[in-house]
Design a protein around this motif. Structure first.
Motif, PDB file in Angstrom:
ATOM      1  N   GLU A   1      92.922 -22.071  57.600  1.00 54.17           N
ATOM      2  CA  GLU A   1      92.714 -23.606  57.496  1.00 54.17           C
ATOM      3  C   GLU A   1      92.465 -24.136  56.713  1.00 54.17           C
ATOM      4  OE1 GLU A   1      89.629 -21.846  61.996  1.00 54.17           O
ATOM      5  OE2 GLU A   1      89.227 -21.467  59.084  1.00 54.17           O
ATOM      6  N   THR A   2      91.771 -23.662  55.424  1.00 55.16           N
ATOM      7  CA  THR A   2      92.267 -24.982  53.975  1.00 55.16           C
ATOM      8  C   THR A   2      93.321 -25.327  54.109  1.00 55.16           C
ATOM      9  OG1 THR A   2      91.647 -22.436  52.466  1.00 55.16           O
ATOM     10  CG2 THR A   2      90.111 -23.375  53.085  1.00 55.16           C
ATOM     11  N   SER A   3      94.728 -24.180  53.937  1.00 50.06           N
ATOM     12  CA  SER A   3      96.024 -24.009  53.300  1.00 50.06           C
ATOM     13  C   SER A   3      96.334 -25.227  54.046  1.00 50.06           C
ATOM     14  CB  SER A   3      96.640 -23.211  53.573  1.00 50.06           C
ATOM     15  OG  SER A   3      98.101 -23.682  53.193  1.00 50.06           O
ATOM     16  N   GLN A   4      95.913 -25.279  55.649  1.00 49.88           N
ATOM     17  CA  GLN A   4      96.283 -26.425  56.551  1.00 49.88           C
ATOM     18  C   GLN A   4      95.710 -27.898  56.290  1.00 49.88           C
ATOM     19  OE1 GLN A   4      95.512 -26.002  61.088  1.00 49.88           O
ATOM     20  NE2 GLN A   4      96.732 -27.025  61.403  1.00 49.88           N
ATOM     21  N   PHE A   5      94.437 -27.925  55.836  1.00 51.76           N
ATOM     22  CA  PHE A   5      93.657 -29.174  55.652  1.00 51.76           C
ATOM     23  C   PHE A   5      94.343 -29.942  54.483  1.00 51.76           C
ATOM     24  CE2 PHE A   5      89.946 -31.081  52.559  1.00 51.76           C
ATOM     25  CZ  PHE A   5      89.605 -31.977  53.639  1.00 51.76           C
ATOM     26  N   PHE A   6      94.694 -29.467  53.557  1.00 52.14           N
ATOM     27  CA  PHE A   6      95.134 -29.034  52.031  1.00 52.14           C
ATOM     28  C   PHE A   6      96.278 -30.234  52.815  1.00 52.14           C
ATOM     29  CE2 PHE A   6      92.023 -27.390  49.829  1.00 52.14           C
ATOM     30  CZ  PHE A   6      91.782 -28.475  48.826  1.00 52.14           C
ATOM     31  N   CYS A   7      97.555 -29.660  53.494  1.00 49.95           N
ATOM     32  CA  CYS A   7      99.019 -29.939  53.912  1.00 49.95           C
ATOM     33  C   CYS A   7      98.351 -31.110  54.278  1.00 49.95           C
ATOM     34  CB  CYS A   7      99.454 -28.860  54.658  1.00 49.95           C
ATOM     35  SG  CYS A   7     101.380 -29.475  55.844  1.00 49.95           S
ATOM     36  N   GLY A   8      97.871 -31.404  55.167  1.00 48.35           N
ATOM     37  CA  GLY A   8      97.314 -32.427  55.946  1.00 48.35           C
ATOM     38  C   GLY A   8      97.519 -34.099  54.901  1.00 48.35           C
ATOM     39  N   CYS A   9      96.037 -33.806  54.445  1.00 50.32           N
ATOM     40  CA  CYS A   9      96.201 -34.657  52.986  1.00 50.32           C
ATOM     41  C   CYS A   9      96.676 -34.926  52.138  1.00 50.32           C
ATOM     42  CB  CYS A   9      95.095 -33.521  52.178  1.00 50.32           C
ATOM     43  SG  CYS A   9      93.660 -34.549  51.286  1.00 50.32           S
ATOM     44  N   SER A  10      97.890 -33.995  51.572  1.00 48.98           N
ATOM     45  CA  SER A  10      98.735 -33.530  50.777  1.00 48.98           C
ATOM     46  C   SER A  10      99.916 -35.603  51.233  1.00 48.98           C
ATOM     47  CB  SER A  10      99.608 -32.735  50.070  1.00 48.98           C
ATOM     48  OG  SER A  10     100.436 -32.642  51.646  1.00 48.98           O
TER      49      SER A  10
ATOM     50  N   ASP B   1      96.095 -25.532  46.459  1.00 44.27           N
ATOM     51  CA  ASP B   1      96.667 -26.544  47.304  1.00 44.27           C
ATOM     52  C   ASP B   1      97.283 -27.250  48.217  1.00 44.27           C
ATOM     53  OD1 ASP B   1      96.615 -23.085  48.026  1.00 44.27           O
ATOM     54  OD2 ASP B   1      95.164 -23.656  49.287  1.00 44.27           O
ATOM     55  N   LEU B   2      96.539 -28.368  47.564  1.00 40.30           N
ATOM     56  CA  LEU B   2      96.608 -30.237  47.425  1.00 40.30           C
ATOM     57  C   LEU B   2      98.384 -30.509  46.265  1.00 40.30           C
ATOM     58  CD1 LEU B   2      96.469 -32.612  47.928  1.00 40.30           C
ATOM     59  CD2 LEU B   2      94.674 -32.981  46.782  1.00 40.30           C
ATOM     60  N   LEU B   3      98.132 -29.283  44.695  1.00 45.00           N
ATOM     61  CA  LEU B   3      98.888 -29.872  44.764  1.00 45.00           C
ATOM     62  C   LEU B   3      99.961 -29.537  44.377  1.00 45.00           C
ATOM     63  CD1 LEU B   3      97.010 -29.352  40.763  1.00 45.00           C
ATOM     64  CD2 LEU B   3      97.446 -31.430  41.972  1.00 45.00           C
ATOM     65  N   LYS B   4      99.798 -28.302  45.440  1.00 40.45           N
ATOM     66  CA  LYS B   4     101.565 -27.274  45.853  1.00 40.45           C
ATOM     67  C   LYS B   4     102.489 -27.951  46.638  1.00 40.45           C
ATOM     68  CE  LYS B   4     101.426 -24.051  49.023  1.00 40.45           C
ATOM     69  NZ  LYS B   4     100.237 -22.774  49.717  1.00 40.45           N
ATOM     70  N   TYR B   5     101.537 -28.579  47.527  1.00 42.30           N
ATOM     71  CA  TYR B   5     102.400 -29.280  48.369  1.00 42.30           C
ATOM     72  C   TYR B   5     102.648 -30.795  48.034  1.00 42.30           C
ATOM     73  CZ  TYR B   5     100.582 -26.684  52.116  1.00 42.30           C
ATOM     74  OH  TYR B   5     100.122 -25.646  53.071  1.00 42.30           O
TER      75      TYR B   5
ATOM     76  N   VAL C   1     106.741 -25.579  38.532  1.00 38.73           N
ATOM     77  CA  VAL C   1     105.612 -24.723  38.769  1.00 38.73           C
ATOM     78  C   VAL C   1     103.498 -25.872  38.231  1.00 38.73           C
ATOM     79  CG1 VAL C   1     105.040 -24.435  35.832  1.00 38.73           C
ATOM     80  CG2 VAL C   1     104.664 -23.164  37.571  1.00 38.73           C
ATOM     81  N   VAL C   2     103.570 -24.971  39.033  1.00 37.78           N
ATOM     82  CA  VAL C   2     101.905 -26.051  39.576  1.00 37.78           C
ATOM     83  C   VAL C   2     101.215 -24.847  39.318  1.00 37.78           C
ATOM     84  CG1 VAL C   2     100.137 -26.959  41.118  1.00 37.78           C
ATOM     85  CG2 VAL C   2     102.948 -27.458  41.128  1.00 37.78           C
ATOM     86  N   PHE C   3      99.699 -25.468  38.218  1.00 37.97           N
ATOM     87  CA  PHE C   3      98.563 -24.805  38.532  1.00 37.97           C
ATOM     88  C   PHE C   3      97.045 -26.105  38.979  1.00 37.97           C
ATOM     89  CE2 PHE C   3     101.492 -24.497  34.567  1.00 37.97           C
ATOM     90  CZ  PHE C   3     101.680 -22.367  34.821  1.00 37.97           C
ATOM     91  N   GLY C   4      96.140 -25.699  39.356  1.00 36.68           N
ATOM     92  CA  GLY C   4      95.582 -26.345  40.059  1.00 36.68           C
ATOM     93  C   GLY C   4      94.023 -25.228  40.287  1.00 36.68           C
ATOM     94  N   THR C   5      93.431 -26.417  40.668  1.00 34.20           N
ATOM     95  CA  THR C   5      91.860 -25.003  41.188  1.00 34.20           C
ATOM     96  C   THR C   5      91.845 -23.952  42.066  1.00 34.20           C
ATOM     97  OG1 THR C   5      90.549 -26.816  39.833  1.00 34.20           O
ATOM     98  CG2 THR C   5      89.359 -25.111  41.631  1.00 34.20           C
ATOM     99  N   GLN C   6      91.790 -22.724  41.691  1.00 26.97           N
ATOM    100  CA  GLN C   6      92.066 -21.746  42.861  1.00 26.97           C
ATOM    101  C   GLN C   6      90.988 -21.602  44.208  1.00 26.97           C
ATOM    102  OE1 GLN C   6      94.702 -20.458  44.572  1.00 26.97           O
ATOM    103  NE2 GLN C   6      96.613 -20.229  42.350  1.00 26.97           N
ATOM    104  N   LEU C   7      91.075 -22.069  45.012  1.00 23.45           N
ATOM    105  CA  LEU C   7      90.134 -21.161  46.067  1.00 23.45           C
ATOM    106  C   LEU C   7      89.983 -19.739  46.032  1.00 23.45           C
ATOM    107  CD1 LEU C   7      89.924 -23.875  48.975  1.00 23.45           C
ATOM    108  CD2 LEU C   7      88.348 -23.642  46.524  1.00 23.45           C
ATOM    109  N   HIS C   8      89.406 -19.142  45.944  1.00 21.35           N
ATOM    110  CA  HIS C   8      88.623 -17.471  46.689  1.00 21.35           C
ATOM    111  C   HIS C   8      88.257 -16.972  48.029  1.00 21.35           C
ATOM    112  CE1 HIS C   8      89.595 -17.713  42.056  1.00 21.35           C
ATOM    113  NE2 HIS C   8      88.485 -18.234  41.602  1.00 21.35           N
TER     114      HIS C   8
END
Length: 223
Positions: free
Chosen positions: A81-90, A124-128, A137-144
């Protein structure tokens, strides 16, 4: 190997991405309760930051706290769900990318640079965004997550300030890097450790303190 390291907030996009992400939450009609709880939490933090009684809080410290407070909005959500949210945001934030910086990425790639997207923004935002721009390569703040549910009790490591340099050195520890020909692009004085790591630092729409350093050291500046 030579690196080209790009910051995100204020560098590839004109401003901090966190308010945009929060606005996307509202526009997509996620929980209103969570939205307003997060909104007022961030407003209160900003007031604290601006207050004379809290003058010891730096802008970077404020931004780190803002990310941690914002993350409470994901309580109860699964990783999917969080990944889907960031995908839409990206998909929307890509439209805000600074065109001359997108061109800069393409130039670096054509010159054989290993391209890196490095930011305190959510991974997840940076990944997309990174996939769209073709970063290596991408480095960002990871959720756990625990049992696939966001776990707010696990401390989040916000990649900011000196940590950016540490992240790069850790990742490329066993590789031969030509630091003198490597580049770093950033907008904030808080990124000085990263900028000083490379032989070709670039100040992008720099804040007042970074602008003064760039002028004094004759660094390349992109406005």
């Amino acid at each position: 190997m030579k690196l080209a390291i790009f910051d995100f907030d204020g560098t590839l996009v004109p401003k901090d991405s966190l308010p945009f992400v929060l606005r996307h939450w509202k526009e997509q009609r996620y929980s209103k309760i969570k939205y307003y709880r997060t909104y007022f939490s961030l407003i209160f933090l900003y007031i604290q930051y601006k207050s004379e009684r809290n003058f010891k809080m730096s802008r970077e410290e404020m931004r780190i706290l803002a990310v941690k407070k914002f993350n409470q909005i994901f309580v109860g959500m699964t990783q999917e769900e969080t990944s889907q949210f960031f995908c839409g945001c990206s998909e929307k934030i890509i439209a805000l990318l600074v065109k001359n910086m997108v061109s800069e990425i393409e130039v670096c790639r054509s010159q054989g640079y290993y391209t890196i997207l490095l930011s305190g923004a959510h991974h997840d935002l940076l990944k997309y965004v990174g996939e769209h721009l073709g970063f290596d390569v991408v480095f960002g703040t990871q959720l756990h997550f625990s049992n696939n549910i966001f776990d707010p009790d696990i401390e989040v490591e916000v990649i900011s300030g000196a940590m950016k340099k540490e992240k790069i050195l850790e990742y490329f520890h066993y590789q031969a890097i030509d630091w003198s020909f490597s580049r770093a692009y950033a907008d904030s004085y808080s990124d000085m450790d990263l900028l000083e790591l490379v032989g070709q630092p670039v100040a992008v729409n720099p804040d007042v303190k970074l602008k003064a350093v760039a002028l004094d050291r004759n660094w390349r500046t992109i406005i």
